[in-house]
Motif scaffolding. Structure first.
Motif, short mmCIF file in Angstrom:
data_model
loop_
_atom_site.label_atom_id
_atom_site.label_comp_id
_atom_site.label_asym_id
_atom_site.label_seq_id
_atom_site.Cartn_x
_atom_site.Cartn_y
_atom_site.Cartn_z
N ASP A 80 17.06 58.52 85.03
CA ASP A 80 16.28 57.97 83.93
C ASP A 80 16.87 56.66 83.42
O ASP A 80 16.13 55.71 83.10
N GLU A 83 16.14 53.99 85.96
CA GLU A 83 14.72 53.66 85.93
C GLU A 83 14.41 52.74 84.76
O GLU A 83 13.58 51.82 84.87
N LYS A 86 15.62 49.34 85.75
CA LYS A 86 14.69 48.78 86.74
C LYS A 86 13.42 48.25 86.07
O LYS A 86 12.97 47.14 86.36
N SER A 87 12.85 49.04 85.16
CA SER A 87 11.61 48.61 84.50
C SER A 87 11.86 47.41 83.59
O SER A 87 10.98 46.55 83.43
N ALA A 146 17.75 50.84 93.35
CA ALA A 146 16.69 50.28 92.50
C ALA A 146 16.56 48.77 92.71
O ALA A 146 15.44 48.24 92.78
#
Length: 291
Positions: A80, A83, A86-87, A146
């Protein structure tokens, strides 16, 4: 924002709180200064910038580890956290048109006196906590994957991974050559001398009554339980940019001509970026010790 060349700017993202909070604050500042992302993109501000993300996720893990006390439990949040990183990178690329990003992994947290104190094991005083270092490796592996996915999705964007883990271990292995003493290798400079093998007491922060700084800071790697001395930060950056595989892929700093002059230009820009990053990290480190 510090100028590197006439055509290149350097933006330093210092992760102070959680990574999500930090990136949100940066976005708000960017909106404020540019009125809108459309204006920023039109003026090509971030297309001429190098965005550096310093250990994103570190403080999220620090908070969780100090409250959960179980490495296996905190390991569950790694996907998480990565992520979110990455976002956030994707948001910078899509909304702010960032073209050059440098993202660092986290250092081997099992070598930090604060974590060594909170997670005692049978390791020798000058060794690192294997379980915590495996955790750091887990995060870095996820982050690497990622970034690979982002490179495939945005081939026109330069996304660099800075291997803090290997750079820190290189400094640790060569500590005597670099001027760091073996007897204080895992001890904090600013701490309590009667607080265990690492001079660290989680209830006595640096700067509070009874906690004093050492007189030989330059011979210490650790300033306090979780932060490095300016001297170690300098050596970390020098190691990162030694062109020995600590940064991947190598910076392009592309030119239109493959000539000796173009190569000299590339080396000059590379050196300025390295020196600019080192200067900013040293400024931060000096602010840390200036209490």
């Amino acid at each position: 924002m510090a100028s590197l060349t006439n055509h290149c700017f350097f933006i330093f993202l210092l992760v102070i709180s959680s990574f999500h909070s930090q990136i949100s604050a940066f976005m708000k500042l960017f909106y404020k200064d540019c009125f809108s992302f459309h204006d920023c993109g039109r003026n090509k501000i971030l297309q001429k910038a190098i965005v550096f993300m310093d250990q994103p996720g570190f403080n999220d893990y620090k908070h969780s580890l100090l409250h959960t006390k179980f490495i296996s439990e905190v390991s569950k949040i790694v996907p998480d956290v990565v992520e979110t990183i990455k976002s956030s990178i994707e948001q910078l690329i899509k909304d702010a048109e960032a073209k050059h990003l440098v993202v660092s992994g986290i250092i081997p947290i099992g070598c930090l006196p604060g974590f060594r104190t909170m997670f005692p094991d049978n390791s020798r005083k000058i060794q690192c906590h294997k379980g915590l270092n495996l955790f750091a490796t887990l995060h870095n592996d996820h982050l690497w994957q990622a970034l690979e996915e982002l490179r495939l999705k945005y081939p026109e964007v330069e996304i660099i991974y800075a291997d803090y883990f290997k750079a820190f271990m290189a400094v640790l292995c060569n500590h005597e050559f670099l001027g760091f003493k073996t007897k204080t290798l895992m001890k904090v400079c600013c701490g309590s001398t009667d607080s265990g093998p690492f001079n660290f007491d989680p209830h006595k922060k640096c700067g509070t009554e009874g906690v004093v700084a050492c007189s030989d800071r330059a011979s210490h790697i650790h300033w306090d339980g979780f932060r490095l001395t300016p001297e170690d930060s300098k050596n970390m950056i020098d190691t990162l940019f030694s062109k020995n595989g600590f940064v991947f892929p190598e910076f392009k700093f592309s030119t239109n001509h493959h000539t000796a002059a173009a190569e000299r230009h590339r080396s000059k820009v590379y050196g300025r970026f390295r020196d600019g990053l080192r200067h900013l990290l040293e400024l931060h480190a000096n602010n840390v010790v200036d209490y």
